[in-house]
Design a protein around this motif. Structure first.
Motif, PDB file in Angstrom:
ATOM      1  N   ARG A   1       0.923  -1.130   0.160  1.00 23.80           N
ATOM      2  CA  ARG A   1      -0.117  -0.014  -0.033  1.00 23.80           C
ATOM      3  C   ARG A   1       0.749   1.286   0.131  1.00 23.80           C
ATOM      4  O   ARG A   1       0.563   2.110  -0.858  1.00 23.80           O
ATOM      5  N   GLN A   2       1.989   1.406   0.807  1.00 17.72           N
ATOM      6  CA  GLN A   2       2.569   2.328   0.946  1.00 17.72           C
ATOM      7  C   GLN A   2       3.416   2.574  -0.426  1.00 17.72           C
ATOM      8  O   GLN A   2       3.872   3.688  -0.862  1.00 17.72           O
TER       9      GLN A   2
ATOM     10  N   GLU B   1       1.551   4.338  -2.798  1.00 18.72           N
ATOM     11  CA  GLU B   1       1.153   5.609  -2.671  1.00 18.72           C
ATOM     12  C   GLU B   1       2.452   6.304  -2.634  1.00 18.72           C
ATOM     13  O   GLU B   1       2.485   7.579  -3.049  1.00 18.72           O
TER      14      GLU B   1
END
Ligand code: C2E
Ligand code: MG
Ligand code: MG
Ligand code: MG
Length: 291
Positions: free
Chosen positions: A32-33, A36
């Motif tokens: 997820r990071q 992003e």
């Protein structure tokens, strides 16, 4: 032990970490990071027309270099993303990026993008595809969506409606990993596929004496032709495999014998005079990729 810290905090990946669920969660948080903070990449693997070694397409394959884990295989992180809601933004990102990159290639080169069943069946998927085309200016028939049989597991009316809407948009549809799922033939009767991709597992064994895999490749190519579809044979690594595939009527080949997936910068370097040709040469010459 691993500590699940916040963004940017240092993390240990201890060999003692046995808890699979915890490990999955860590991987998911990191993924997820990575999404992003723009740490994911798409690399492109050529699909070659063997008659003249011309590249007619590229498959977009996700690549992730993690600061501690190193290169993480999509075979590992895609299923983890698929089990969570992250697959939707991850897949949307890939569609947008792939269309943008492909818009810089010769018009004769298509881009294929893998689409997870969960992404395909999510509300708004068709809009995401339309947005990606619009934002990039890519002609719809240069985008090929690769689906697997798992898209047929859900609500069939909704699936039919999505297929219809995608064909209205003018994008192409390919059935990936063909021959490894089940009940495939009934899906072929009604779903509007433009292409079947013969799974690598048949190529792996196609030079065996009993010739069963080679015969299956012949049959899939024949089936595909009879239904007016193209066929790509995936995972060709060696010259003897290429010979079998050609002898069996294979026209489009994707595999390390031609090239591994490469970053966009290298794709652009390989384009000469608005075209892209690759000679078969086996895997070792093609260094750029890690997989
Ligand atoms: P796939 O869609 O069937 O992609 C083909 C896989 O075969 C790729 O593995 C490619 O690198 C590998 N391959 C191609 N030619 C050869 C060869 O000659 N020898 C060998 N040993 N391998 C070959 P990769 O990149 O590890 O991707 C694995 C799977 O992860 C893909 O299988 C696809 O299902 C999934 N995947 C990758 N990128 C994405 C993505 O952006 N979205 C989704 N939903 N799935 C993706
Ligand atoms: Mg694929
Ligand atoms: Mg495949
Ligand atoms: Mg696959």
């Amino acid at each position: 032990a691993a500590k699940n810290g916040g963004r940017g905090q240092f993390r240990f990946y201890s060999a003692d970490l046995k808890d699979e669920e915890e490990e999955r969660q860590l991987l998911l948080d990191d993924l997820r990071q990575a999404l992003e903070s723009d740490q994911l990449e798409l690399h492109y693997q050529p699909v070659v027309r063997v008659a003249d070694n011309r590249v007619v397409g590229m498959e977009a394959l996700m690549r992730w270099e993690h600061e501690e884990r190193g290169w993480v295989s999509p075979g590992l992180f895609i299923p983890v993303a698929e089990d969570s809601s992250l697959i939707a933004p991850l897949g949307d990102w890939a569609l947008h990026r792939a269309c943008q990159d492909a818009a810089q290639w010769p018009a004769t080169v298509r881009v294929a993008v893998n689409v997870s069943a969960r992404q395909f069946t999510a509300a708004g998927f068709v809009d995401v595809v339309a947005d990606a085309l619009q934002a990039s200016g890519l002609a719809p028939d240069r985008l090929e969506l690769e689906l697997t049989e798992s898209v047929f597991m859900g609500d069939s009316d909704a699936t039919d409606a999505t297929f219809h809407a995608l064909k209205q948009l003018g994008v192409r549809l390919a059935l990936d990993d063909f021959g490894t799922g089940y009940s495939s033939l009934s899906y072929l009767r009604s779903a509007p596929f433009d292409k079947l991709k013969v799974d690598k597992s048949f190529v792996d064994t196609c030079t065996q004496k009993d010739q069963n895999s080679a015969k299956i490749i012949t049959a899939i190519i024949g089936l595909s032709k009879a239904l007016g579809m193209e066929t790509t044979v995936e995972g060709v690594e060696a010259f003897d495999q290429l010979e079998v595939v050609k002898a069996r009527g294979g026209e489009l080949v994707q595999g390390w014998i031609f090239a591994k997936a490469m970053p966009q910068a290298m794709v652009l370097q390989n384009i000469h005079d608005g075209a892209f040709l690759i000679e078969p040469s086996g895997p070792d010459k093609h260094r750029p990729d890690r997989r």
